[in-house]
Write an enzyme that holds these catalytic residues in place. Sequence first.
Site, PDB file in Angstrom:
ATOM      1  N   GLY A  46       0.901  -1.128  -0.053  1.00  0.00           N
ATOM      2  CA  GLY A  46       0.004  -0.020  -0.033  1.00  0.00           C
ATOM      3  C   GLY A  46       0.982   1.225  -0.057  1.00  0.00           C
ATOM      4  CD  GLN A  51       3.267   5.728   2.587  1.00  0.00           C
ATOM      5  OE1 GLN A  51       2.273   5.259   2.020  1.00  0.00           O
ATOM      6  NE2 GLN A  51       4.382   5.166   3.206  1.00  0.00           N
ATOM      7  CB  CYS A  94       4.653   2.235   7.392  1.00  0.00           C
ATOM      8  SG  CYS A  94       4.625   3.705   6.587  1.00  0.00           S
TER       9      CYS A  94
HETATM   10 ZN    ZN Z   1       2.213   3.474   5.533  1.00  0.00          ZN
END
Ligand code: ZN
Length: 174
Positions: A46, A51, A94
């Site tokens: 994801g 980001q 992440c």
């Molecule tokens: Zn993340």
Amino acid sequence: MAKRNIVIEPDPILRKKSEKLEKVDLETQKFLDDMLDTMYSAPGIGLAAVQVGVLKRLIVVDISKEDENKNPLFLINPIITQKSDKKSIHEEGCLSLPGYFAEIERPAECQVEYLDYNGNKQSLKATGLLSTCIQHEIDHLNGILFIDYLSKIKKDMIIKKLTKYKKEKDKIVL
Ligand code: ZN
């Protein structure tokens, strides 16, 4: 498609709220392609636009396994309209927190409304890993990281280590 640089915590942009997208055009689609490319080569399951440094409410997700066909999902302006009372725990990582994982509890299921790659309205009931992943990515659009669910001690330790990691990384690049 082009790969973009992933923003690593700590970075103030990761704490900003992303803006709603007004329309889905060719430029949006090109950017979504870039996001997907960036996510696949990381690799990750994801990625939120913030980001890669863009404060727009865009998410790409693909939870298919390595031996399965790719199954990308593009979510533009996603909104969670329902969350189950039932919770589930998944180990989360992440791309903006490389090397860190933690078990996070979230609603097991959620209903999401969004625009797809072509700007069409869609609704999806997400369960299991997809539910966790979508909630994690939507958190990004609101400036929230999974470490925010941890104790302050754990969170501070991770941020401290990442600060050091970024300094080392910069040295290598320079
Ligand atoms: Zn993340």
